[in-house]
Motif scaffolding. Structure first.
Motif, PDB file in Angstrom:
ATOM      1  N   MET A   1       1.114  -1.172  -0.207  1.00 38.08           N
ATOM      2  CA  MET A   1      -0.512  -0.100   0.315  1.00 38.08           C
ATOM      3  C   MET A   1       0.872   1.493  -0.040  1.00 38.08           C
ATOM      4  SD  MET A   1      -2.990   1.329   2.463  1.00 38.08           S
ATOM      5  CE  MET A   1      -3.355   2.650   3.447  1.00 38.08           C
ATOM      6  N   ILE A   2       0.205   1.865  -0.579  1.00 36.00           N
ATOM      7  CA  ILE A   2       1.066   3.968  -0.604  1.00 36.00           C
ATOM      8  C   ILE A   2       0.524   4.696   0.154  1.00 36.00           C
ATOM      9  CG2 ILE A   2       2.038   4.956  -2.611  1.00 36.00           C
ATOM     10  CD1 ILE A   2       2.326   3.131  -4.930  1.00 36.00           C
ATOM     11  N   ILE A   3       1.319   4.724   0.801  1.00 38.62           N
ATOM     12  CA  ILE A   3       1.046   6.133   1.230  1.00 38.62           C
ATOM     13  C   ILE A   3       1.637   7.633   1.123  1.00 38.62           C
ATOM     14  CG2 ILE A   3       1.054   7.349   3.969  1.00 38.62           C
ATOM     15  CD1 ILE A   3       1.518   4.111   5.038  1.00 38.62           C
ATOM     16  N   ARG A   4      -0.079   7.978   0.740  1.00 37.67           N
ATOM     17  CA  ARG A   4       1.118   9.451   0.181  1.00 37.67           C
ATOM     18  C   ARG A   4       0.864  10.723   1.411  1.00 37.67           C
ATOM     19  NH1 ARG A   4       0.244   9.495  -5.642  1.00 37.67           N
ATOM     20  NH2 ARG A   4      -0.908   7.959  -6.120  1.00 37.67           N
ATOM     21  N   GLU A   5       2.288  11.151   0.756  1.00 38.87           N
ATOM     22  CA  GLU A   5       2.372  12.200   1.485  1.00 38.87           C
ATOM     23  C   GLU A   5       1.561  13.890   1.450  1.00 38.87           C
ATOM     24  OE1 GLU A   5       4.630  12.653   4.846  1.00 38.87           O
ATOM     25  OE2 GLU A   5       4.983  10.705   4.050  1.00 38.87           O
ATOM     26  N   PRO A   6       1.486  14.459   2.291  1.00 40.47           N
ATOM     27  CA  PRO A   6       0.449  15.827   2.160  1.00 40.47           C
ATOM     28  C   PRO A   6       1.079  17.345   1.203  1.00 40.47           C
ATOM     29  CG  PRO A   6       0.879  15.839   4.386  1.00 40.47           C
ATOM     30  CD  PRO A   6       1.648  14.579   3.854  1.00 40.47           C
ATOM     31  N   VAL A   7       0.989  17.903   0.117  1.00 42.45           N
ATOM     32  CA  VAL A   7       1.325  18.093  -0.973  1.00 42.45           C
ATOM     33  C   VAL A   7       2.049  19.589  -0.367  1.00 42.45           C
ATOM     34  CG1 VAL A   7       0.970  19.656  -3.134  1.00 42.45           C
ATOM     35  CG2 VAL A   7      -0.664  17.769  -3.041  1.00 42.45           C
ATOM     36  N   ARG A   8       3.464  19.267   0.178  1.00 40.36           N
ATOM     37  CA  ARG A   8       4.927  20.651   0.376  1.00 40.36           C
ATOM     38  C   ARG A   8       4.326  22.147  -0.867  1.00 40.36           C
ATOM     39  NH1 ARG A   8       9.550  17.539  -0.455  1.00 40.36           N
ATOM     40  NH2 ARG A   8       9.300  16.787  -2.724  1.00 40.36           N
ATOM     41  N   ASP A   9       4.119  22.959  -0.102  1.00 43.11           N
ATOM     42  CA  ASP A   9       4.773  24.375  -0.462  1.00 43.11           C
ATOM     43  C   ASP A   9       5.789  23.973  -1.207  1.00 43.11           C
ATOM     44  OD1 ASP A   9       5.873  24.971   1.434  1.00 43.11           O
ATOM     45  OD2 ASP A   9       4.447  26.176   1.964  1.00 43.11           O
ATOM     46  N   ARG A  10       6.040  25.512  -2.538  1.00 41.15           N
ATOM     47  CA  ARG A  10       7.254  25.877  -2.866  1.00 41.15           C
ATOM     48  C   ARG A  10       9.064  25.630  -1.537  1.00 41.15           C
ATOM     49  NH1 ARG A  10       7.335  28.579  -6.971  1.00 41.15           N
ATOM     50  NH2 ARG A  10       9.553  28.572  -7.805  1.00 41.15           N
ATOM     51  N   GLN A  11       8.027  26.551  -0.313  1.00 37.49           N
ATOM     52  CA  GLN A  11       9.184  27.072   0.221  1.00 37.49           C
ATOM     53  C   GLN A  11       9.600  25.667   1.517  1.00 37.49           C
ATOM     54  OE1 GLN A  11       6.491  28.400   0.172  1.00 37.49           O
ATOM     55  NE2 GLN A  11       7.288  30.910  -0.878  1.00 37.49           N
ATOM     56  N   GLN A  12       8.636  24.320   1.359  1.00 38.95           N
ATOM     57  CA  GLN A  12       9.019  23.448   1.599  1.00 38.95           C
ATOM     58  C   GLN A  12       9.799  22.531   1.374  1.00 38.95           C
ATOM     59  OE1 GLN A  12       8.472  22.563   5.534  1.00 38.95           O
ATOM     60  NE2 GLN A  12       9.927  21.187   4.784  1.00 38.95           N
ATOM     61  N   ARG A  13       9.669  22.353   0.225  1.00 38.77           N
ATOM     62  CA  ARG A  13      10.270  21.394  -0.877  1.00 38.77           C
ATOM     63  C   ARG A  13      11.699  22.011  -1.130  1.00 38.77           C
ATOM     64  NH1 ARG A  13       6.995  20.056  -6.364  1.00 38.77           N
ATOM     65  NH2 ARG A  13       5.106  20.943  -5.040  1.00 38.77           N
ATOM     66  N   LYS A  14      11.585  23.110  -0.733  1.00 33.23           N
ATOM     67  CA  LYS A  14      13.472  23.951  -0.716  1.00 33.23           C
ATOM     68  C   LYS A  14      14.210  23.455   0.194  1.00 33.23           C
ATOM     69  CE  LYS A  14      15.764  27.974  -1.068  1.00 33.23           C
ATOM     70  NZ  LYS A  14      16.417  29.742  -1.108  1.00 33.23           N
ATOM     71  N   ARG A  15      12.655  23.840   1.478  1.00 30.42           N
ATOM     72  CA  ARG A  15      13.561  23.006   3.051  1.00 30.42           C
ATOM     73  C   ARG A  15      14.510  21.837   2.457  1.00 30.42           C
ATOM     74  NH1 ARG A  15       9.600  27.004   4.627  1.00 30.42           N
ATOM     75  NH2 ARG A  15       8.483  24.864   4.875  1.00 30.42           N
ATOM     76  N   ASP A  16      13.291  20.929   2.570  1.00 26.87           N
ATOM     77  CA  ASP A  16      13.608  19.482   2.229  1.00 26.87           C
ATOM     78  C   ASP A  16      14.824  19.126   1.086  1.00 26.87           C
ATOM     79  OD1 ASP A  16      11.082  18.914   3.930  1.00 26.87           O
ATOM     80  OD2 ASP A  16      10.056  18.603   2.209  1.00 26.87           O
ATOM     81  N   VAL A  17      14.927  19.919   0.083  1.00 32.48           N
ATOM     82  CA  VAL A  17      16.097  19.990  -1.076  1.00 32.48           C
ATOM     83  C   VAL A  17      17.494  20.219  -0.078  1.00 32.48           C
ATOM     84  CG1 VAL A  17      17.441  20.474  -2.888  1.00 32.48           C
ATOM     85  CG2 VAL A  17      15.034  20.172  -3.015  1.00 32.48           C
TER      86      VAL A  17
END
Length: 151
Positions: A1-17
Motif C-alpha cells: 500500500m502506498i501512503i501519500r504524503e501531503p502536498v508540500r508548498d515550494r518553500q517546504q520543498r526547498k527546505r527539504d532539498v
C-alpha cells in the motif's frame, strides 16, 4: 500500500532539498560522451558552499564526459521523492581544491582522495533544481532556474 504524503508548498520543498543536500551521502550522476552515449553512476558527495563536491578517478568515463562541456544531471532520492539538479561541473585536482572543502569531503564521507594521484574532484554548480514526490507535486516543482532560487 502506498501512503501519500501531503502536498508540500515550494518553500517546504526547498527546505527539504537543502536538508537532503546536507544529510544525504550518495546521488546519481548522469553524463553523456561526446558521441552521445549516456552514462549513469552513483557517487558520494558533500554539499560545499552552494556546490556539490564529488570525486572519481580521472580516467573514469564520468570525469572524461564532463571535461569538454561540463553539463551534468544529478538525482537524489527514489522515484517517489525526487530531486533533480542540472548543473555545470568542473574538474578540480586534489592539490587545487581548497583545504576546507577537501577536509569537509573527508570528514563527511570517511575517505580522502586528495593524495590519490588518479583521483580528481568534480564540483557541480547547480543551475536548475526540481523537486516533487508524486503527480500532485508536479506543479511548482521548479525551485531554481539559471542558478537562482525561485523561493
Amino acid at each position: 500500500m502506498i501512503i501519500r504524503e501531503p502536498v508540500r508548498d515550494r518553500q517546504q520543498r526547498k527546505r527539504d532539498v537543502l536538508r537532503r543536500l546536507e544529510e544525504d551521502h550518495d546521488l546519481w550522476v548522469a553524463t553523456a560522451s561526446a558521441a552521445g552515449e549516456p552514462l549513469l553512476v552513483p557517487l558520494s558527495f558533500v554539499w560545499d558552499d552552494g556546490t556539490l563536491l564529488m570525486s572519481t578517478r580521472r580516467t573514469n568515463p564520468t570525469a572524461r564526459n564532463l571535461t569538454p562541456r561540463g553539463r551534468v544531471r544529478l538525482s537524489l532520492g527514489h522515484t517517489r521523492d525526487v530531486v533533480l539538479v542540472d548543473g555545470l561541473a568542473e574538474v578540480v585536482e586534489g592539490r587545487d581544491l581548497l583545504r576546507a572543502s577537501a577536509d569537509a569531503f573527508a570528514a563527511k564521507l570517511g575517505w580522502d582522495p586528495r593524495d590519490r594521484e588518479p583521483w580528481v574532484y568534480l564540483r557541480v554548480t547547480p543551475r536548475s533544481v526540481k523537486a516533487w514526490r508524486e503527480e500532485d507535486e508536479l506543479p511548482g516543482r521548479l525551485l531554481m532556474r539559471d542558478g537562482t532560487w525561485l523561493v
